[in-house]
Design a protein around this motif. Structure first.
Motif, PDB file in Angstrom:
ATOM      1  N   LEU A 108       0.834  -1.216   0.000  1.00  0.00           N
ATOM      2  CA  LEU A 108       0.000   0.000   0.000  1.00  0.00           C
ATOM      3  C   LEU A 108       0.867   1.264   0.000  1.00  0.00           C
ATOM      4  CD1 LEU A 108      -2.934  -1.183   2.290  1.00  0.00           C
ATOM      5  CD2 LEU A 108      -3.015  -0.761  -0.163  1.00  0.00           C
ATOM      6  N   PHE A 109       2.155   1.100   0.322  1.00  0.00           N
ATOM      7  CA  PHE A 109       3.051   2.257   0.245  1.00  0.00           C
ATOM      8  C   PHE A 109       3.398   2.617  -1.198  1.00  0.00           C
ATOM      9  CE2 PHE A 109       4.234   3.525   4.559  1.00  0.00           C
ATOM     10  CZ  PHE A 109       3.493   2.584   5.258  1.00  0.00           C
ATOM     11  N   ASN A 123       0.056   8.246   0.424  1.00  0.00           N
ATOM     12  CA  ASN A 123       0.602   9.615   0.550  1.00  0.00           C
ATOM     13  C   ASN A 123      -0.473  10.556   1.051  1.00  0.00           C
ATOM     14  OD1 ASN A 123       3.147   9.030  -0.444  1.00  0.00           O
ATOM     15  ND2 ASN A 123       2.503   9.312  -2.571  1.00  0.00           N
ATOM     16  N   GLU A 124      -1.650  10.443   0.423  1.00  0.00           N
ATOM     17  CA  GLU A 124      -2.754  11.344   0.765  1.00  0.00           C
ATOM     18  C   GLU A 124      -3.209  11.123   2.213  1.00  0.00           C
ATOM     19  OE1 GLU A 124      -4.244  13.876  -0.089  1.00  0.00           O
ATOM     20  OE2 GLU A 124      -6.233  13.785   0.820  1.00  0.00           O
ATOM     21  N   GLY A 125      -3.376   9.865   2.606  1.00  0.00           N
ATOM     22  CA  GLY A 125      -3.877   9.567   3.958  1.00  0.00           C
ATOM     23  C   GLY A 125      -2.937  10.095   5.025  1.00  0.00           C
ATOM     24  N   THR A 177      -9.348  16.151   6.307  1.00  0.00           N
ATOM     25  CA  THR A 177      -9.895  14.852   5.904  1.00  0.00           C
ATOM     26  C   THR A 177      -9.225  14.392   4.614  1.00  0.00           C
ATOM     27  OG1 THR A 177     -11.985  15.541   6.859  1.00  0.00           O
ATOM     28  CG2 THR A 177     -12.065  13.660   5.362  1.00  0.00           C
ATOM     29  N   ALA A 178      -8.849  13.135   4.572  1.00  0.00           N
ATOM     30  CA  ALA A 178      -8.190  12.605   3.366  1.00  0.00           C
ATOM     31  C   ALA A 178      -9.187  12.514   2.212  1.00  0.00           C
ATOM     32  CB  ALA A 178      -7.616  11.221   3.676  1.00  0.00           C
ATOM     33  N   PHE A 227      -9.392  10.302  -0.770  1.00  0.00           N
ATOM     34  CA  PHE A 227      -8.802   9.147  -1.443  1.00  0.00           C
ATOM     35  C   PHE A 227      -9.285   9.065  -2.890  1.00  0.00           C
ATOM     36  CE2 PHE A 227      -8.731   7.677   3.088  1.00  0.00           C
ATOM     37  CZ  PHE A 227      -7.348   7.702   3.210  1.00  0.00           C
ATOM     38  N   ARG A 228      -8.390   8.602  -3.766  1.00  0.00           N
ATOM     39  CA  ARG A 228      -8.731   8.522  -5.193  1.00  0.00           C
ATOM     40  C   ARG A 228      -8.579   7.110  -5.748  1.00  0.00           C
ATOM     41  NH1 ARG A 228      -5.005  11.534  -7.965  1.00  0.00           N
ATOM     42  NH2 ARG A 228      -6.351  11.610  -9.771  1.00  0.00           N
ATOM     43  N   ASP A 229      -8.405   6.148  -4.850  1.00  0.00           N
ATOM     44  CA  ASP A 229      -8.271   4.743  -5.283  1.00  0.00           C
ATOM     45  C   ASP A 229      -7.118   4.564  -6.267  1.00  0.00           C
ATOM     46  OD1 ASP A 229     -10.512   4.407  -3.722  1.00  0.00           O
ATOM     47  OD2 ASP A 229     -11.895   4.308  -5.428  1.00  0.00           O
ATOM     48  N   ARG A 230      -6.026   5.246  -5.969  1.00  0.00           N
ATOM     49  CA  ARG A 230      -4.841   5.101  -6.835  1.00  0.00           C
ATOM     50  C   ARG A 230      -3.614   4.832  -5.986  1.00  0.00           C
ATOM     51  NH1 ARG A 230      -7.053   5.996 -11.225  1.00  0.00           N
ATOM     52  NH2 ARG A 230      -8.292   7.782 -11.791  1.00  0.00           N
TER      53      ARG A 230
END
Ligand code: CAA
Length: 258
Positions: free
Chosen positions: A234-235, A241-243, A252-253, A255-258
């Protein structure tokens, strides 16, 4: 797609699949399990959907495999069709998180279907059981295997051998369900849990699901290694990075599922 035995609604990021054979207390026949498998595959493939809820009616999540359909079958029929083997595999191969929202009876195949989901939220009216022994048979969709892993040997034997029902409170105590809520709030609570899951990165959600499920399939050391490797993987994602950036920036993060 139009279905005869289930109702599917997709709202925002959550697909809700309602079992809908009210006259038979949602008994699981071939048609229903076929449609459920299709609906799950469709939801899994729908980019918009990030969590799935399976539910039934106030009286029954599902009162088991359809006894009327099964009653005429022979051993050869059951064996050659591998009765419900394909459907069971299709249901458990869903990659996105699946919540069972259970009110009323979850018996036999109904209890087994709930256990195929990732976790169970129960209404205080829920009743779980494996009463197949009363029919001169035994569970065929996980009642001796998944139930034993959920609640341990002694209770699983008790449920399977006596065919007694377990109420929601006992089911929570035994670890079969993750939470019990008042019946009127069942869908609200299930939806809130699904919305919470839908906020996460789908990459983390799928990895968590795969890793927890691996705990039932392998040794502790292999499972820990599998978990650690997924954690490492996951790294490689933008969502990591976003989280972590969002945590440090106190926001609040996104997330873009990338
Ligand atoms: N299959 C087919 N029909 C079912 C059914 C089932 N599993 N469970 C209920 N129904 C039907 C009843 O036959 C009845 O239909 P009719 O009105 O046409 O007679 C209707 O649903 C309403 O049921 P009841 O009148 O029995 O409702 P109740 O409130 O008096 O009792 C109940 C509810 C205790 C759940 C009772 O229906 C019951 O015991 N059902 C069977 C439960 C069972 O044995 N499940 C295991 C099935 S085998 C299995 O699941 C194998 C496996 O592991 C894969």
């Amino acid at each position: 797609m139009a279905y005869e035995t289930i109702i599917v609604e997709v709202e925002d990021h959550v697909a809700t699949i309602k079992l809908n054979r009210p006259d038979a207390l949602n008994a699981l026949n071939s048609e229903l399990l076929g449609e459920l498998s299709e609906a799950l595959a469709e939801a899994d493939g729908n980019e918009k959907v990030r969590c799935i809820i399976i539910t039934g009616s106030a009286k029954a999540f599902a009162a088991g495999a359809d006894i009327k359909e099964m009653s005429e079958k022979s051993y050869v029929d059951m064996f050659l069709s591998d009765f419900f083997g394909k459907e069971g595999a299709a249901i458990t191969s869903t990659r996105k998180p699946v919540i069972a929202a259970v009110a009323g009876y979850a018996l036999g195949g109904g209890c087994e279907l709930a256990m195929m989901c990732d976790f169970i939220i129960a209404a205080d009216t829920a009743k779980f059981g494996q009463p197949e022994i009363n029919l001169g048979v035994m569970p065929g969709l996980g009642g001796t295997q998944r139930l034993t892993r959920y609640i341990g040997k002694s209770k699983a034997m008790d449920m399977n051998l006596t065919g007694r029902f377990m109420d929601a409170e006992e089911a929570e105590r035994a670890g079969l369900v993750s939470r019990v809520v008042p019946a009127k709030q069942l869908m609200e609570e299930a939806r809130a849990a699904a919305d919470k899951i839908a906020e996460k990165s789908i990459l983390s959600a799928i990895a968590c699901k795969e890793a927890v499920n691996r705990a039932y399939e392998t040794t502790l050391s292999e499972g820990l290694l599998y978990e650690r490797r997924l954690f490492h993987a996951l790294f490689a994602t933008e969502d990591q990075n976003e989280g972590m950036a969002a945590f440090m920036e106190k926001r609040t993060a996104q997330f873009r599922d990338r």
